[in-house]
Structures are given as C-alpha cells and as structure tokens.
Design a protein around this motif. Sequence first.
Motif, PDB file in Angstrom:
ATOM      1  N   ASN A  60      -3.794   5.609   3.183  1.00 50.60           N
ATOM      2  CA  ASN A  60      -4.922   5.602   3.562  1.00 50.60           C
ATOM      3  C   ASN A  60      -5.877   6.753   2.649  1.00 50.60           C
ATOM      4  OD1 ASN A  60      -5.397   3.766   5.522  1.00 50.60           O
ATOM      5  ND2 ASN A  60      -4.287   5.170   6.851  1.00 50.60           N
ATOM      6  N   ASP A  96       0.815  -1.233   0.091  1.00 54.02           N
ATOM      7  CA  ASP A  96       0.046  -0.010   0.049  1.00 54.02           C
ATOM      8  C   ASP A  96       0.739   1.132  -0.040  1.00 54.02           C
ATOM      9  OD1 ASP A  96      -2.693  -1.101   0.214  1.00 54.02           O
ATOM     10  OD2 ASP A  96      -1.753  -2.159   2.159  1.00 54.02           O
ATOM     11  N   GLU A 128      -6.804   5.132  -0.978  1.00 49.34           N
ATOM     12  CA  GLU A 128      -7.613   4.268  -0.622  1.00 49.34           C
ATOM     13  C   GLU A 128      -8.859   4.995  -0.687  1.00 49.34           C
ATOM     14  OE1 GLU A 128      -9.805   1.020  -0.533  1.00 49.34           O
ATOM     15  OE2 GLU A 128      -7.610   1.127  -0.927  1.00 49.34           O
TER      16      GLU A 128
END
Length: 158
Positions: free
Chosen positions: A152, A81, A155
């Motif tokens: 984050n 990620d 995302e």
Amino acid sequence: MLEADKGGLAPQDARWNGSKLRIAIVQARFNEAITNALADACKGELKALGVLASNIDHVQVPGALEVPLALQALAETEQYDALVALGCIIRGETYHFELVANESGSAVTRIGLDYQIPIANAIITTENLAQAVARQTDKGVDAARVAVEMANLLEQLA
C-alpha cells in the motif's frame, strides 16, 4: 487479529487494506513443521487484512537458499503487489547456519530492491527448535502485515 492491542492495527486504516492486493508466498520446506505454521499464520492474517484467497499464491521450495530464486521468478511476472519469504534456519554445529542465513537474507533484500517489490522476509533464524516454535505464529502474522503495509505504501508513493 485486527484489534488495537495486536500491534495497533485498525481495519479502517488504509495501510492494512489488502482487498485489492495480490501476494505470493514462497515457503522453504526445510524445518517443515515450523514453516507450515509460518505459512498458515501468514495466510490467515492476509485474509484477515482483506486479501482474497484467490489473490494469494503459495509455492514451496526445498530450503532457504532456494527461496530467493523463486521470489525472483515471481517478481519477474509483475503480477504481484508484494511477496513473502518464509523459512526456518536453526543453528547447528557448523558454519552452514551463517552461510544460509546471510546469503538468503542478502538475496531476498536484493530482489526486492532490484524489482522494486516489497518482500516481507520471515526466514527466521534461531539458536534452537524451541525458539523457532515460539516465533512461528507471530512471524507469519508479521510477514503478512509487512507485505500489505508496504504494498500500500509503494502504491501511494508511485
């Protein structure tokens, strides 16, 4: 390290929730005492942000110029990620400092853009060893926070 006075982080803030993230760290060994401290601080903060130890991969390369190639190989796996680049470039008496700092920084940025993956660039550049020592912990912590926040955010934007 999540107290409000440490950069305003709050554990309940979704930006700082690393519990579902997988992150890889690429550490340059050159100036190893500094880069080891960067890595320790980064891994400690990742764990404080909820990233599981089993979701943190850590590889080492000889120096800052080799960091981008390892980042690229990791990005190509599509298993992460976010990525973290750690290194330490201390000014010497020649132009080599500028070359290494500029080329590694440019390549790290390019890889992040090309692969659309957040890369926290904590390849520190300093005039001397004392400056590097003064920054080794804070920059490792900062890199972890940037990696989690940007993973984050991407995302959310997807």
